[in-house]
Design a protein around this motif. Structure first.
Motif, mmCIF file in Angstrom:
data_model
loop_
_atom_site.group_PDB
_atom_site.id
_atom_site.type_symbol
_atom_site.label_atom_id
_atom_site.label_comp_id
_atom_site.label_asym_id
_atom_site.label_seq_id
_atom_site.Cartn_x
_atom_site.Cartn_y
_atom_site.Cartn_z
ATOM 1 N N MET A 297 76.917 23.679 48.102
ATOM 2 C CA MET A 297 76.348 25.031 48.037
ATOM 3 C C MET A 297 74.952 25.059 47.440
ATOM 4 O O MET A 297 74.171 25.972 47.711
ATOM 5 C CB MET A 297 77.214 25.908 47.119
ATOM 6 C CG MET A 297 78.472 26.416 47.715
ATOM 7 S SD MET A 297 79.498 27.142 46.411
ATOM 8 C CE MET A 297 78.379 28.261 45.606
ATOM 9 N N THR A 298 74.707 24.093 46.539
ATOM 10 C CA THR A 298 73.429 24.149 45.833
ATOM 11 C C THR A 298 72.413 23.175 46.433
ATOM 12 O O THR A 298 71.290 23.072 45.950
ATOM 13 C CB THR A 298 73.633 23.868 44.329
ATOM 14 O OG1 THR A 298 74.457 22.711 44.193
ATOM 15 C CG2 THR A 298 74.311 25.029 43.632
ATOM 16 N N ALA A 299 72.846 22.453 47.491
ATOM 17 C CA ALA A 299 71.920 21.523 48.153
ATOM 18 C C ALA A 299 70.878 22.326 48.944
ATOM 19 O O ALA A 299 71.156 23.440 49.388
ATOM 20 C CB ALA A 299 72.695 20.595 49.082
ATOM 21 N N PRO A 300 69.677 21.741 49.099
ATOM 22 C CA PRO A 300 68.636 22.451 49.859
ATOM 23 C C PRO A 300 69.137 22.756 51.273
ATOM 24 O O PRO A 300 69.850 21.951 51.863
ATOM 25 C CB PRO A 300 67.477 21.445 49.912
ATOM 26 C CG PRO A 300 67.780 20.403 48.884
ATOM 27 C CD PRO A 300 69.247 20.430 48.618
ATOM 28 N N GLY A 301 68.787 23.919 51.769
ATOM 29 C CA GLY A 301 69.154 24.272 53.140
ATOM 30 C C GLY A 301 70.453 25.052 53.243
ATOM 31 O O GLY A 301 70.756 25.619 54.294
ATOM 32 N N PHE A 302 71.247 25.102 52.179
ATOM 33 C CA PHE A 302 72.510 25.834 52.291
ATOM 34 C C PHE A 302 72.247 27.339 52.376
ATOM 35 O O PHE A 302 72.812 28.023 53.238
ATOM 36 C CB PHE A 302 73.453 25.518 51.126
ATOM 37 C CG PHE A 302 74.832 26.095 51.324
ATOM 38 C CD1 PHE A 302 75.728 25.524 52.228
ATOM 39 C CD2 PHE A 302 75.225 27.245 50.645
ATOM 40 C CE1 PHE A 302 76.985 26.073 52.435
ATOM 41 C CE2 PHE A 302 76.482 27.800 50.841
ATOM 42 C CZ PHE A 302 77.365 27.214 51.742
ATOM 43 N N VAL A 303 71.361 27.824 51.494
ATOM 44 C CA VAL A 303 70.968 29.232 51.622
ATOM 45 C C VAL A 303 70.196 29.357 52.931
ATOM 46 O O VAL A 303 69.311 28.567 53.212
ATOM 47 C CB VAL A 303 70.114 29.679 50.414
ATOM 48 C CG1 VAL A 303 69.519 31.063 50.651
ATOM 49 C CG2 VAL A 303 70.954 29.669 49.143
ATOM 50 N N GLY A 304 70.614 30.305 53.750
ATOM 51 C CA GLY A 304 69.996 30.450 55.079
ATOM 52 C C GLY A 304 70.822 29.811 56.183
ATOM 53 O O GLY A 304 70.593 30.074 57.357
ATOM 54 N N SER A 305 71.799 28.967 55.812
ATOM 55 C CA SER A 305 72.594 28.301 56.856
ATOM 56 C C SER A 305 73.593 29.282 57.473
ATOM 57 O O SER A 305 74.005 30.253 56.837
ATOM 58 C CB SER A 305 73.326 27.083 56.276
ATOM 59 O OG SER A 305 74.227 27.484 55.267
ATOM 60 N N SER A 306 73.989 29.004 58.731
ATOM 61 C CA SER A 306 74.910 29.891 59.457
ATOM 62 C C SER A 306 76.290 29.258 59.540
ATOM 63 O O SER A 306 76.410 28.047 59.700
ATOM 64 C CB SER A 306 74.433 30.105 60.887
ATOM 65 O OG SER A 306 73.177 30.680 60.883
ATOM 66 N N HIS A 307 77.312 30.079 59.487
ATOM 67 C CA HIS A 307 78.692 29.611 59.563
ATOM 68 C C HIS A 307 79.451 30.509 60.519
ATOM 69 O O HIS A 307 79.472 31.722 60.351
ATOM 70 C CB HIS A 307 79.317 29.614 58.166
ATOM 71 C CG HIS A 307 78.509 28.775 57.220
ATOM 72 N ND1 HIS A 307 78.759 27.445 57.027
ATOM 73 C CD2 HIS A 307 77.394 29.066 56.505
ATOM 74 C CE1 HIS A 307 77.850 26.953 56.194
ATOM 75 N NE2 HIS A 307 76.999 27.919 55.867
ATOM 76 N N THR A 308 80.061 29.873 61.512
ATOM 77 C CA THR A 308 80.665 30.653 62.592
ATOM 78 C C THR A 308 82.167 30.446 62.642
ATOM 79 O O THR A 308 82.668 29.346 62.458
ATOM 80 C CB THR A 308 80.040 30.234 63.944
ATOM 81 O OG1 THR A 308 78.636 30.468 63.840
ATOM 82 C CG2 THR A 308 80.592 31.046 65.096
#
Ligand code: VG1
Ligand code: CO
Length: 559
Positions: free
Chosen positions: A448-459
């Motif tokens: 969750m705290t790795a770069p790129g998680f914020v903004g990622s999409s989950h379907t």
């Protein structure tokens, strides 16, 4: 004359209070000196004010309460406590302890309960310290108690002091020439008279008994063989004129009749079935120590605790207590759905989001900024005491119904129509192995705290969620600025939906994983929560790999 004896002892590991006191298996508490060490450490944490002080002592009637009350009496006498107020037979509900501490301005109280956990020789026991405001000790106090348990060398007790607690009355002792008093009190009297001040009892009574124009409002109140039985009898039968058919399981039992005294859809399934199959307008159940509540309407319509809080907040002005004292602000625990936030906004009220555990509400109440608050875990309450209060919540609902003349269903549906609905569900995976659960939490936090998680999409299915915020919740108390870290992993999506994952701090063995899901709908308010939230649940299970780590393909309890 009885005299003080100093007993040598050595520390036990793990006497660390969790979300709400120290909870362990009964057999752990039965080890020689285990209970004594913890009680002595509670008194030592208060050493500057203990001599001559007054403390309240009582518990939920579970196995071991009476024995531990006796130990507390002897150890209190050994430490110079002036007076104990002890519930008859060791019985006091958690909210009643809070009420009595506040009413008689005592130094605090010791509450003997493992709350909603099962009781009996093979199950759970617990000890909790409440401070002079009536609330559960804050983190800095429980940390101090824990630190004291790690270095304890002796405790002081008065083995020859014999005090029966099966009859009310005042018992005077002289211990090494100093007076020591035990007052055995009626467990229900102070609490019941307080409820009569808070609510309009004649109005609720006419609802329950009916009038010429209106048939009686038929309630079914379930004490789950916990401590609320005598309170329910005094309030519902003696005061409000309900009949014995309106109450069930009102005799406190040491093992809660073998049941799990937890008022939710799983463990109170027989109440749910009785209300569903019967001619009842409202059903309510309370947990072992009386601080939790579940409310269901006709046909067993379930009111989620998050909605219950929001509804009561919206109607607070109908309750005489709030008419006198004003409504100052609302709060919820972080995993609780944000329904109450919308009511706060509408009413122009302050709203606070605190970590899980009632202790985090108490400073705000003491500062006069919080009147009404709740947790998704079936906890609702107000600043009338400093604990959540199951019976209070049921009486608050009955007040709203009595004044508005509406059913539970009408009240709930009108609320959703006005504010929209926060669909909410909680999955509990009880008694899992600890290590894999800790690994799961660490792995998820890293992801969750790795770069790129914020903004990622989950379907999942037709739904796609985009991460907006991902963190391990931390909280700074606005009053004393103390900080509580690592209070639960939360992923908040662009549309406001949330996934929260945390490990329970009230279990007595292994780990219990709690997964909380909530999602707001402004218009589509009449759906089924499990159906509406399915895509988000799937995303949560994928992200956390919960099934792999726990080896469970289904939760123990779904709320
Ligand atoms: C649980 C609930 C929490 C509640 C606590 C004590 O804690 O989630 O909301 O305050 O029990 O309630 P945890 O750490 O197991 O999630 V009670 O009725 O045990 O005094
Ligand atoms: Co409880």
């Amino acid at each position: 004359m009885p005299s003080v004896v100093t007993v040598n002892t050595t520390p036990f590991e793990g006497q660390k209070p969790g979300t709400s006191g120290l909870r362990k298996k009964v057999k752990v508490f039965l080890q020689e000196n285990y209970t004594e060490n913890f009680i002595q450490s509670i008194l030592d944490a208060n050493k500057d004010s203990i001599v001559g002080s007054t403390l309240v002592v009582g518990g939920d009637g579970r196995y071991l309460v009476k024995e531990v009350v006796d130990k507390i009496i002897k150890i209190s006498a050994g430490n110079g406590v002036g007076k104990l107020l002890v519930g008859q037979n060791g019985i006091l509900s958690t909210p009643a302890v809070s009420c009595i501490i506040r009413k008689y301005n005592t130094l605090g109280g010791i509450v003997l309960t493992a709350s909603h956990n099962p009781g009996g020789i093979n199950n759970d026991f617990g000890i909790k310290f409440n401070c002079s405001n009536g609330g559960p000790a804050p983190d800095h106090t429980t940390n101090e108690i824990h630190a004291l348990t790690t270095t304890i060398k002796e405790y002081k007790t008065v083995p020859d002091l014999k005090c029966p607690v099966d009859k009310t009355g005042i018992f005077n002792f002289t211990v090494d020439s100093k007076p020591f008093v035990v007052e055995v009190i009626d467990p229900v009297q102070d609490y019941v008279s307080y409820m009569k001040e808070i609510f309009d009892f004649p109005k609720i009574k006419s609802l329950i008994q009916g009038t010429e124009q209106r048939k009686p409002f038929n309630v079914l109140i379930d004490s789950m063989s916990g401590v609320t039985g005598p309170y329910v009898q005094a309030i519902f039968i003696d005061e409000l004129g309900a009949s014995v058919n309106n109450v069930r399981r009102v005799t406190p039992l040491e093992d809660f009749g073998g049941a799990h005294p937890d008022p939710n859809l799983t463990y109170a399934a027989d109440l749910v079935a009785a209300v569903k199959g019967g001619d009842y307008d409202l059903g309510a159940a309370f947990d072992g120590d009386g601080d939790r509540n579940m409310i269901i309407g006709r046909g067993a319509l379930f009111v989620t605790p998050s909605d219950s809080l929001a509804v009561l907040a919206a109607h607070a002005a109908l309750v005489p207590y709030f008419q006198r004292n004003g409504v100052k602000g609302f709060a919820r625990s972080m995993p609780t759905a944000a329904a109450v936030d919308r009511v706060a906004k509408e009413l122009g009220m302050e709203i606070f989001e605190v970590p899980t555990g009632w202790k985090y509400f108490c400073n705000l109440m003491d500062a006069g900024r919080l009147s009404l608050c709740g947790e998704e875990s079936f906890g609702t309450g107000s600043d009338h005491v400093r604990e959540k209060d199951g019976l209070w919540a049921a009486l608050a609902w009955l007040s709203v119904i009595a004044v508005t003349g509406k059913s539970v269903e009408e009240i709930l549906k009108e609320h959703w129509a006005k504010y929209g609905r926060n669909y909410f569900t909680r999955y509990d995976y009880e008694e899992c192995a600890s290590d894999p659960c800790n690994e799961m939490m660490t792995a998820l936090e890293q992801r969750m705290t790795a770069p790129g998680f914020v903004g990622s999409s989950h379907t999942s299915g037709s739904k796609t969620y985009v991460v907006k915020v991902a963190d391990n919740f931390s909280y700074m108390d606005p009053i004393d600025r103390s900080v509580a870290m690592k209070q639960g992993l939360r992923i908040i999506f662009e549309d406001g939906s949330r996934i929260v994952l945390r490990l329970s701090g009230t279990g007595s063995s292994g780990a219990t994983v709690r997964l909380y899901i909530d999602s707001y709908e402004a218009k589509d308010v009449l759906g089924d929560a499990q159906v509406m939230l399915r895509p988000l649940i799937d995303v949560a299970l994928q992200l956390s790999q919960l099934q792999n780590y726990t080896g469970r393909d289904a939760p123990t309890v779904i709320t």
